[in-house]
Design an enzyme around this catalytic site. Structure first.
Site, PDB file in Angstrom:
ATOM      1  N   ARG A 211       0.134   6.249   9.765  1.00 31.17           N
ATOM      2  CA  ARG A 211       0.723   5.046   8.959  1.00 31.17           C
ATOM      3  C   ARG A 211       1.428   5.504   7.487  1.00 31.17           C
ATOM      4  O   ARG A 211       0.469   6.034   6.853  1.00 31.17           O
ATOM      5  CB  ARG A 211      -0.381   4.022   8.844  1.00 31.17           C
ATOM      6  CG  ARG A 211       0.297   2.880   8.009  1.00 31.17           C
ATOM      7  CD  ARG A 211      -0.738   1.769   7.599  1.00 31.17           C
ATOM      8  NE  ARG A 211      -0.352   0.749   6.881  1.00 31.17           N
ATOM      9  CZ  ARG A 211      -0.734  -0.009   5.946  1.00 31.17           C
ATOM     10  NH1 ARG A 211      -2.147   0.274   5.554  1.00 31.17           N
ATOM     11  NH2 ARG A 211      -0.191  -0.824   5.207  1.00 31.17           N
TER      12      ARG A 211
ATOM     13  N   HIS B 189       5.063  -1.312   0.739  1.00 34.93           N
ATOM     14  CA  HIS B 189       3.468  -1.041   0.135  1.00 34.93           C
ATOM     15  C   HIS B 189       3.400  -0.946  -1.331  1.00 34.93           C
ATOM     16  O   HIS B 189       3.265  -0.199  -2.075  1.00 34.93           O
ATOM     17  CB  HIS B 189       3.151   0.243   0.677  1.00 34.93           C
ATOM     18  CG  HIS B 189       1.417   0.390   0.446  1.00 34.93           C
ATOM     19  ND1 HIS B 189       0.708   0.566   1.785  1.00 34.93           N
ATOM     20  CD2 HIS B 189       0.652   0.236  -0.274  1.00 34.93           C
ATOM     21  CE1 HIS B 189      -0.370   0.732   1.391  1.00 34.93           C
ATOM     22  NE2 HIS B 189      -0.639   0.551   0.200  1.00 34.93           N
TER      23      HIS B 189
ATOM     24  N   GLU C 267      -0.912  -5.710   2.095  1.00 34.90           N
ATOM     25  CA  GLU C 267      -2.154  -6.370   1.362  1.00 34.90           C
ATOM     26  C   GLU C 267      -1.018  -7.377   0.178  1.00 34.90           C
ATOM     27  O   GLU C 267      -1.097  -7.011  -0.954  1.00 34.90           O
ATOM     28  CB  GLU C 267      -2.871  -5.382   0.426  1.00 34.90           C
ATOM     29  CG  GLU C 267      -3.588  -4.465   1.498  1.00 34.90           C
ATOM     30  CD  GLU C 267      -4.597  -3.922   0.711  1.00 34.90           C
ATOM     31  OE1 GLU C 267      -4.672  -3.800  -0.535  1.00 34.90           O
ATOM     32  OE2 GLU C 267      -5.421  -3.033   1.251  1.00 34.90           O
TER      33      GLU C 267
ATOM     34  N   ASN D  63      -6.779  -4.707   6.731  1.00 31.60           N
ATOM     35  CA  ASN D  63      -7.468  -3.746   5.790  1.00 31.60           C
ATOM     36  C   ASN D  63      -8.656  -4.126   5.382  1.00 31.60           C
ATOM     37  O   ASN D  63      -8.749  -5.195   4.641  1.00 31.60           O
ATOM     38  CB  ASN D  63      -6.446  -3.496   4.584  1.00 31.60           C
ATOM     39  CG  ASN D  63      -5.210  -2.749   4.923  1.00 31.60           C
ATOM     40  OD1 ASN D  63      -4.898  -2.470   6.155  1.00 31.60           O
ATOM     41  ND2 ASN D  63      -4.235  -2.493   3.874  1.00 31.60           N
TER      42      ASN D  63
ATOM     43  N   TYR E 126     -12.642  -2.984   3.403  1.00 31.63           N
ATOM     44  CA  TYR E 126     -13.306  -2.091   2.673  1.00 31.63           C
ATOM     45  C   TYR E 126     -14.688  -2.459   2.367  1.00 31.63           C
ATOM     46  O   TYR E 126     -15.560  -1.564   2.283  1.00 31.63           O
ATOM     47  CB  TYR E 126     -12.359  -1.619   1.405  1.00 31.63           C
ATOM     48  CG  TYR E 126     -11.109  -0.848   1.409  1.00 31.63           C
ATOM     49  CD1 TYR E 126     -11.247   0.666   1.732  1.00 31.63           C
ATOM     50  CD2 TYR E 126      -9.951  -1.541   1.692  1.00 31.63           C
ATOM     51  CE1 TYR E 126      -9.966   1.074   1.811  1.00 31.63           C
ATOM     52  CE2 TYR E 126      -8.921  -0.635   1.571  1.00 31.63           C
ATOM     53  CZ  TYR E 126      -8.872   0.392   1.963  1.00 31.63           C
ATOM     54  OH  TYR E 126      -7.758   1.308   2.091  1.00 31.63           O
TER      55      TYR E 126
ATOM     56  N   GLU F  25      -6.165  -0.064   7.667  1.00 28.53           N
ATOM     57  CA  GLU F  25      -6.803   0.577   6.389  1.00 28.53           C
ATOM     58  C   GLU F  25      -8.390   0.485   6.446  1.00 28.53           C
ATOM     59  O   GLU F  25      -8.985  -0.593   6.466  1.00 28.53           O
ATOM     60  CB  GLU F  25      -6.252   0.428   4.862  1.00 28.53           C
ATOM     61  CG  GLU F  25      -4.986   0.881   4.634  1.00 28.53           C
ATOM     62  CD  GLU F  25      -4.398   0.677   3.250  1.00 28.53           C
ATOM     63  OE1 GLU F  25      -5.456   0.278   2.438  1.00 28.53           O
ATOM     64  OE2 GLU F  25      -3.570   0.222   3.052  1.00 28.53           O
TER      65      GLU F  25
END
Length: 1829
Positions: free
Chosen positions: A1419, A1464, A1509, A1651, A1653, A1718
């Site tokens: 990606r 991005h 995002e 994504n 985290y 991600e």
């Protein structure tokens, strides 16, 4: 009163002398009475009732009982052909008549009488004659035959003896045709009788016809034996001519060919009172005449001879003669009515029978809250509250929040010691619509959790299926008035039995159903608010009874055999007493009151399947009285329903609260029980009142009611009585904690239940207090409180505080009543200790324990903090602590002497707010309350201290205070009764002031005085106390008490006094130890130790020897000061002796200020502790310091400087940071330094300020982390950790801080004289840890073995700006990040992406990295300004296009699929200059840009992501401005505008691909949405749960909801609108989508790009008038301290959140395919290629992903690790590194070096998951991953 002896003789004869007479000699003689007349006292020559009348039948029971008691065996029951079959057709019976006759026959059978059924009295009814003619009509004969068949069918089970027609002779007179017809009819009926129902009547008397003796000639014309089993005869008996009587009978027997004769009607004449001789003739005829006589009518004998007064004693009611009979109510009233108040109220000091069950209760809608949680449906009570019908518009939406507080509630139940908990299930929580097809698993799981948690605590669940909260969906269909609800309830019950019945063994189908009928459908006070007492209330009862019966049968038929439980019903009832006790009519009215309240439900279920005769009679009377407006319509049960209802209870559940005084009235035509029942109910104003106007305390009513139930309902069916509810309310604002009225109420009511059991023999087996806690009390809302626990409804925590009644009830439970308290000590954990070497060598300098610094202090941050799961050994001691002065109070009570702390604190100014311990927690008077807390916690040990001055007021044995000794005896015994080991501290700082007056611990006298005190304590308590601690923290005594003087006795002499005091303390300890060892150990078997305290200290630099020496010195001066003499060689540590000696030399002192021990003293001191007890709170950093010489001071002697470790959490007390890992190191130090002793952590805890009352999250984190470090020491390091004592049990007097700080697991309100104790959040968590014996691996954290789908996408990722560099090369335009990073102060270290990783020039190198990790996809993003320098398609940069073509081609050549992100974050600056994402024109610009890329690359690229995002772009770029483009001037609005345009831009790009390219290119396109997972900070708190939901709505939902569901989340729209309007704006700051836009946006996805985290713990915060995104969201967040840190402050490792957010996506968005685009973590600081933390991260996160796929069914398609290489991390620059490959950004060539995690991730990819090691080595694990640069 006349005595008719001959009648008595006849009676006795027929009872005892006719036993052998009868058909075949098998049946007893029949004594025949009846039929019933309108006045059963009239003579027998009066015709019986022409039709069956329910009132007459109902009223006849006492009369029938009187007959039975006097020997009557059978009663004639003539049927009315016309009444039963008005049309003549058997298919059209008159149901009321049918039920009336059945009721009569059952009434007879109930009292032990048999019916003799007469089908017809001979005369053809007028209606039938008019239609069919007379007996000469064959049609009439056929109709009679059908009638006979009908009667046999309906009544065969109830009657054994039958007569077809009562007088054959009267029919005979109608001529030959009638004669032939009747003869044939009799034969046919006889044949039907014996052929069609022989099995039912086998062996019974059979069928007959009736004949007058005057018509004996007829017998010669018929074959009687073919039409009858016996002959039914009408005859006269004359006392003047008894011979004629015998001859008539003989003629009839001869003519009938010897058929047995039943004298069915006998008229007696010509007899006087004195004619006893003729009686002998009658007896001779009946017994000795040789006649086969099987029975005799005695009605005329009994009635005509005027024996009413002598034998029956009639009274009259409504012209119906009723013999007085002792019914149940009358019997109970006779038993108790004459009691005096003193006799009635005498208290019984006894216990209940063994095995008695004690319970408390709660009802779902009153306590659960969570009204919309887990898919729960709306209930009628939800609707009621939301319609503002409750007090002050209150609702049950949150109630007590029990839906989220299972652990809280069970925790407190343990404190109560109940063995049973009764709760109700919310039908709508399991079946939201009321039907099985709507089942929600989350609701089921809630009850599973509650049931399991109860059982784990040894508490049996009792489940009520229905307690008033009907699903609104069922109510909308008629609710309980609709007969279909019976099947709905049956199915609901079936589900509950099947799901929970393996654990639930007692079920109430309904609780207080009378309230449902009365208040819900009669008065309308309760929902559904129906005001129809005349009809609906009765129909509701009818359906509830049938529902109950069906549920019972379901259990009985399907589950009882395997589950072995009981099913009953909990009925509510007052007790009713006559207002005028001497008035029979009031007595009868009180009986009716109970029939209308309790009997309404109890009679059908427990007696005969039908409503009581009294109830039906009363209603029928009212129907006659009020024909135009019936006040009551009572439905009728069919015979099948009655049979199904009768006996459907395994116990009788009783809810009882109060009593009533009842008097008779004429109710007229008023509906409702009083109007219909003709009674009025009131109260005695002298009875104690409650907060409710319907509950007055009349305890004796319970005993009387129990006796009544036993007689009325349980005489035949022997089932136990469970008191399923008893309690009283207090007002919201009164008796909140000190509820003395409830204590007295319960004391009296429980005692009355005891009397019923112990004295009256009533089978009472359970007592349930209503209720566990205050709750939502229906129309009264929260204004009335029934709870044993006070609930603070003003606080979102809904904290529960035990009231005085809770402690009272707990005591009753413990004693099983009111008998003499027994102290049966439970087995406690056996205390063992490991014998150690008798002598250890003196410590070296530095000590060999420095190995701890050599090993643990060199751990990486990851190694230091990684959480360790495991458990302690089974004999591990879990406890809590307190100390006498801090909690006891009673400072001068019962002879206690003053202590040095009494003197100190009572002097103004010494303690904040002039606080003192005079009362403290008042534990001196509240042992039971303290025990309640300990029982709830389930601790194994309680560490407390003795107050020396409470036992010896002046410190000497001569002043012994026995009351003080008694107090400690009670405490110790109470602990042992609960199986809790007393851990007793002999001295915890509170020296008797009298001893301080002689010098205190500076005086050597104290050694012997202390020993004498200890000797007394060992002797007095040592038979039960097995764990003694001589001193607590002697360091504090010596230094703070005699050095700084901060603490009493406030001696400020820092140079010498601390050393002298310590010297005496050590010797005093040793002396006490030897006293125990010499005098008591052999007999008592206990252990003795001393509780030392120590911080852990870390050297400032472990690589510098001088710093190691400083740290060693710190440990020896603090811990070694006392531990070295006691545990090693009897002397102070060498480091300490040497250091003090040198200091003294520099101070020109002749001798060391540190005293020395003689050799004898050393030998005496050495080894005087059986175990090592350590108090620990914090960790410091120490470095060497050459400290001052003057004034001489212990503190300066050490030559060290101590500092806080600043990157760890602070606590309320300065200098006490929470540094959990220090505990592990301290324990290891003790192991190494002191010969590996058994170690007890005797104190460990954290202070919060007094403002933090209950929601003490910091304390939760403290215990979770500190206990984990103790576990590591035990489980990993082999330290002999034997116990852990949390400090402290409750908030208390915290010494110099008074009540400013709080250490307790329980909050104590020191402003309330009752000192209420409320459990904090931490108490529940600590209790769970105790229950788990540590920290076992949670099921969801265990590694799962398995693999992903074969075509799973494995990838790694980067983005253009972060890696490419070449920021102005080959025609690239500027991006907003170029501009932003060149703006000073925007990026850390002024870093930028001008070169970054130089990937623009290193395509082949990067492809090589990808090949090395074996991914299938890569990606990367395209730089918009690299292909369109000004952002528009009018200026295409072909060099940029060519660069990406080369990347794509190189990837494909390496068999790696490109995964392209269109945007991005690097927007062309040119577009930003036009407004960027705030300008709606960007939607078209982005669409054109996407169109270009699809057209250029789409043939080779099959996976597209529009925007990465968007949350970050909008919020950080245009809201807070911390990211490019850095706009922050309007954080109230601009982020919402930007997001709006981003969403529309994404949708347009998706449509471009969908419409123009998909068919040909066959790719997939979606958006990547980032989100954290939000957990509630306190998972037991609805407010935090709601906050977490809102956090998710505002985060992932901001973008996912429009794209997947069509619009912004409802919470976003609601909260932003409300706050916008509140700020004076005219509309919401959140833009709205048009319907067309919604349509165009919804569904613009082919997968969900995620994504993830990290996770957060969320709680609500009011931001006031602030307008920004966070304020709109209304929450703040923290991180769990057990989550591992990373290189980014915002990123904590939370793998569980990964799985949960994936499940959330599945549930919220329709289980779309998910590609994780991600996931990764960072590090910072020094370069370390051994990134074990990253491998750990990927192992745990990818494994949670696997669980989401395999277990949760999430459609996971791929996983992308962030990031391939270290790169520019946006505003953090290069300081945070996420890559698998380290990039040296200081090197011009930007070399890439693999980190250790490369190998791990490559293995994951190669194995496509986690091969099971149990299956042996897998070839996918065999990799040779070589690092390359």
């Amino acid at each position: 009163m006349k005595e008719l002896l001959w009648v008595a003789c006849l009676y006795i004869f027929c009872l005892h002398g006719c036993g052998t007479l009868g058909v075949n000699g098998n049946e007893d003689f029949l004594l025949l009475a009846g039929p019933l007349t309108e006045n059963v006292a009239t003579s027998s020559d009066k015709e019986g009732l022409s039709e069956c009348s329910l009132p007459i039948v109902a009223a006849s029971e006492p009369y029938l009982k009187g007959l039975q008691s006097r020997g009557v065996t059978h009663v004639k029951v003539p049927l009315s052909w016309a009444q039963l079959l008005p049309t003549g057709l058997a298919s059209q019976p008159q149901q009321d008549a049918l039920q009336c006759y059945k009721t009569l026959m059952k009434q007879l059978l109930k009292v032990g009488l048999q019916p003799l059924v007469i089908l017809h009295e001979s005369t053809v009814p007028d209606a039938l004659r008019a239609r069919y003619g007379g007996w000469e009509s064959q049609e009439l004969v056929d109709m009679f035959q059908q009638y006979a068949e009908f009667a046999f069918r309906e009544f065969a089970d109830l009657a054994h003896s039958w007569v077809t027609v009562s007088d054959l002779g009267s029919i005979w007179q109608n001529g030959p045709t009638a004669q032939q017809n009747i003869l044939q009819l009799n034969k046919n009926v006889y044949k039907i009788f014996h052929e069609h129902i022989p099995s039912k009547l086998s062996g019974r008397r059979g069928l007959s016809f009736g004949l007058d003796a005057a018509n004996v000639a007829i017998l010669s014309q018929i074959e009687a034996s073919t039409t009858a089993d016996f002959l039914s005869v009408h005859i006269e008996y004359s006392c003047a001519s008894s011979a004629d009587f015998e001859q008539s009978l003989r003629n009839m027997q001869i003519s009938s060919r010897n058929l047995p004769i039943l004298i069915s009607k006998m008229n007696v004449r010509d007899c006087t009172d004195s004619q006893h001789e003729p009686l002998r003739e009658l007896l001779h005829v009946l017994q000795s005449s040789g006649l086969n006589i099987i029975g005799c009518d005695i009605v005329d004998v009994l009635l005509r001879m005027d024996v009413q007064d002598a034998s029956f004693g009639y009274h009259h009611q409504d012209s119906i003669g009723i013999p007085e009979s002792r019914n149940a109510y009358q019997s109970v009233w006779d038993k108790f009515g004459s009691q005096t108040a003193a006799e009635r109220d005498v208290f019984l000091d006894e216990s209940f029978s063994s095995g008695f069950q004690w319970a408390t209760s709660a009802e779902s809608f009153k306590v659960e809250g969570g009204w919309l949680e887990g898919g729960k449906g709306e209930t009628i009570w939800d609707r009621f509250g939301h319609d503002n019908l409750a007090f002050e518009n209150q609702t049950a939406d949150l109630a007590c929040d029990s839906y989220n507080k299972v652990e809280y509630d069970v925790y407190l139940l343990r404190g109560l010691q109940v063995n049973t908990y009764q709760f109700s299930i919310s039908w709508a929580r399991i079946f939201p619509s009321g039907h099985r097809d709507s089942q929600t698993e989350k609701g089921v799981l809630y009850y599973d959790k509650l049931i399991n948690t109860l059982i784990e605590s040894g508490i049996q669940p009792v489940v009520t299926l229905y307690h008033w909260d009907l699903p609104q969906a069922l109510q909308d269909n008629g609710g309980w008035t609709n007969p279909t609800i019976v099947d709905a309830f049956k199915d609901y019950a079936d589900f509950c039995f099947s799901r929970f019945g393996d654990r639930v063994k007692t079920w109430n189908t309904f609780s207080s159903p009378w309230v449902v009928s009365h208040a819900g459908h009669g008065t309308g006070e309760h929902p559904p608010g129906v005001k129809d007492y005349a009809s609906s209330s009765y129909q509701v009862t009818h359906n509830i009874i049938k529902s109950h019966a069906e549920a019972w049968h379901v259990y009985n038929d399907k589950y009882r055999a395997t589950q072995g439980g009981k099913v009953g019903i909990a009925l509510n009832s007052d007790w009713a007493e006559p207002k005028t006790p001497a008035n029979p009519e009031d007595i009868a009215a009180a009986d009716r009151y109970l029939q209308f309240m309790l009997g309404w439900f109890a009679h059908p279920i427990f007696v005969d399947g039908d409503y009581s005769v009294a109830l039906k009679t009363q209603i029928e009377l009212k129907l006659k009285e009020c024909p135009s407006s019936p006040p009551a319509v009572l439905p009728v049960f069919t015979s099948e329903e009655k049979a199904r209802i009768k006996g459907t209870a395994d116990f009788f559940g009783l809810n009882h609260f109060t009593s009533r005084l009842v008097n008779t009235i004429k109710g007229g035509c008023t509906s409702g029980p009083e109007g219909v029942g003709d009674y009025a109910a009131g109260l005695d104003p002298s009875w104690p009142s409650t907060a409710s106007d319907w509950i007055y305390s009349a305890p004796w009513g319970l005993r009387r009611l129990l006796n009544y139930i036993s007689l009325e309902y349980l005489s035949a069916t022997k089932v136990p009585i469970y008191i399923t509810g008893n309690g009283m309310p207090t007002a919201n604002s009164s008796e909140t904690i000190n509820d003395v009225s409830r204590v007295e109420y319960l004391r009296r009511y429980i005692n009355e239940a005891l009397k019923a059991q112990a004295i009256d023999g009533v089978d009472v087996q359970r007592f349930t207090v209503q209720s566990l806690m205050d709750g939502f009390e229906g129309p009264q809302g929260y204004s009335e409180r029934f709870g044993l626990l006070y609930v603070n409804f003003e606080d979102a925590n809904r904290q529960r505080t035990p009231k005085q009644s809770a402690y009272f009830f707990s005591g009753v439970v413990e004693n099983n009543g009111f008998g003499t308290a027994r102290h049966d000590f439970k087995k406690v954990t056996e205390l063992k200790f490991t014998p150690r070497s008798s002598k250890l060598l003196a410590s070296e300098v530095p000590s060999e324990a420095k190995v701890v610094w050599d090993t643990l202090s060199r751990q990486t941050k990851f190694q230091r903090h990684v959480y360790h799961y495991g458990t302690f050994p089974q004999d591990f001691i879990w406890g809590v602590s307190s100390s006498a002065y801090q909690i006891e109070g009673g400072w001068n009570a019962d002879g206690k002497g003053p202590s040095i702390w009494d003197k100190f604190t009572q002097a103004p100014g010494n303690i904040p707010e002039n606080a003192n311990g005079d009362v403290a927690c008042d534990s001196y008077n509240r042992i039971d309350e303290d025990l309640f807390m300990l029982k709830a916690l389930k601790v194994k040990s309680y560490r407390f201290s003795l107050s020396w001055s409470r036992i010896f007021p002046d410190g000497r044995r001569s002043s012994l205070n026995q009351k003080g000794v008694d107090y400690y005896n009670r405490l110790i015994d109470s602990l042992l009764t609960q199986g809790i080991t007393p851990m007793v501290t002999l001295y915890y700082w509170d020296l008797p002031q009298a001893l301080q007056d002689i010098g205190g611990w500076e005086s050597v006298q104290m050694i012997d005085l202390f020993n004498d005190y200890c000797d007394f304590c060992f002797a007095t308590f040592g038979d039960r106390v097995k764990f003694w601690i001589t001193f607590n923290q002697p360091h504090t005594i010596a230094w703070a008490g005699y050095g700084t003087g901060a603490m009493p006795p406030n001696v400020n002499s820092p140079g010498s006094a601390p050393y002298e005091v310590a010297h005496n303390l050590i010797k005093a300890h040793a002396t006490a130890y030897h006293t125990y060892d010499d005098k008591y150990r052999a007999s008592q078997g206990g252990l003795v130790s001393i509780a030392l305290d120590a911080d852990w200290v870390e050297p400032y630099d472990v690589n510098v020897h001088r710093e190691i020496l400083a740290a060693d010195r710190a440990m020896q001066f603090r811990l070694g000061w006392f531990a070295h003499p006691i545990f090693k060689n009897g002397d102070y540590p060498e480091a300490m002796k040497e250091q003090v000696k040198i200091k003294c030399e520099f101070q020109d002192l002749p001798n060391s200020r540190l005293p020395s021990f003689t050799e004898d003293e050393k030998n005496f001191i050495r080894g005087t502790a059986d175990v090592f007890c350590i108090n620990h709170y914090t960790t410091k950093i120490v470095n060497h310091l050459t400290d001052q010489l003057t004034p001489p001071s212990y503190q300066f002697d050490r030559d060290i400087a101590e500092n806080e470790i600043t990157d760890f959490p602070t606590t309320a007390i300065g200098g006490q940071r929470a540094v959990a890992w220090g505990l592990r190191r301290l324990l290891n130090w003790i192991k190494e330094e002191y010969g590996d002793p058994d170690i007890y952590i005797s104190e460990n805890g954290v202070a919060t300020d007094k403002g933090m009352t209950w929601d003490d999250t910091d304390r939760v984190f403290f215990y979770k982390t500190y206990i984990d470090e103790a576990l590591k020491a035990y489980d990993i390091d082999g330290v002999k950790v034997k116990g852990y004592i949390a400090t402290s049990l409750m908030d208390s007097f915290e010494w110099l801080h008074g009540y400013v700080y709080a250490f307790g697991l329980y909050h104590v309100d020191f402003n309330d004289p009752n000192r209420p104790r409320t459990p904090k959040y931490s108490s529940y968590i600590y209790s769970q840890i105790i229950n788990n014996n540590g920290l076992p691996v949670p099921e969801e954290e265990k590694i799962m073995w398995g693999h992903f789908r074969e075509d799973f996408l494995w990838s790694s990722s980067t983005s253009a700006y972060q890696i490419e560099g070449a920021w102005t090369a080959d025609g690239k335009g500027l991006s907003i990040w170029d501009t932003f990073s060149h703006t000073p102060g925007k990026v850390a270290n002024n870093d930028n992406g001008d070169i970054s990783c130089d990937s623009y020039n290193k395509i082949d190198v990067d492809i090589g990295l990808l090949k090395q990790i074996k991914v299938s996809h890569y990606r990367f993003s395209i730089s918009w300004p690299r292909v369109l320098p000004d952002g528009t398609i009018h200026n295409i940069n072909e060099a940029g296009i060519n660069y990406y073509q080369r990347v794509i081609d190189a990837l494909l050549a390496a068999n790696i699929q490109p995964q392209i992100t269109l945007y991005h974050w690097d927007l062309p600056q040119a577009l930003e200059d036009e407004g960027g994402w705030l300008n709606e024109t960007i939607v078209d610009r982005f669409r054109d840009y996407a169109d270009l890329l699809f057209s250029r690359f789409g043939q080779k690229v099959k996976l597209w992501i529009t925007i990465n995002e968007a949350y970050i772009v909008a919020l950080l770029g245009y809201g807070y401005g911390s990211f490019a483009p850095g706009i922050n001037h309007d954080p109230s609005t601009l982020q919402y505008v930007a997001a709006h345009n981003i969403i529309k831009a994404h949708a347009e790009a998706w449509h471009v691909y969908n419409d123009k390219y998909r068919a040909e290119q066959k790719g997939l396109i979606s958006i990547t949405i980032n989100s954290e997972w939000a957990e509630p900070r306190n998972p037991f708190k609805q407010e935090d749960i709601d906050g977490a939901k809102r956090y998710m709505d505002f985060f992932i939902g901001w973008f996912a909801n429009p794209i997947f569901n069509g619009d912004y989340t409802e919470s976003m729209k609601k909260y932003i609108l409300e706050r916008s309007l509140a700020a004076g704006l005219e509309k919401s700051r959140l833009p709205e989508f048009t319907p067309a836009e919604i349509e165009r946006i919804k569904g613009t996805h082919d997968f969900f790009g995620l994504n993830y985290y990290t996770s957060v713990l969320v709680f609500p915060v009011d931001f006031g008038n602030t307008l920004n995104y966070d304020a709109d969201r209304g929450v703040a967040f923290i991180h769990d301290r057990t989550w591992l840190d990373t290189g980014s402050s915002w990123l904590k490792m939370a793998p569980l959140g990964f799985r949960r957010i994936l499940k959330y996506i599945k549930d919220e968005y329709g289980n779309p395919p998910v590609i994780v685009t991600e996931n990764g973590l960072s590090e910072n600081g020094p370069i370390d290629l051994n990134d074990e933390h990253r491998s750990y991260f990927y192992e745990n996160h990818v494994n949670q992903l696997l669980k989401a796929y395999l277990v949760d069914g999430v459609d996971v398609r791929g996983y992308t690790a962030w990031s391939l290489m270290d790169n520019l991390e946006w505003a953090a620059g290069y300081s945070e590194r996420f890559g698998f490959f380290y990039v040296n950004h200081s090197h011009p060539d930007r070399p890439r070096t693999p980190k250790a995690s490369v190998s791990y991730y490559t293995t994951l990819v190669n194995c496509n998951g986690f091969p099971d090691p149990a299956e042996g080595p897998h070839e996918c694990m065999n990799l040779d991953v070589k690092g390359q640069t």
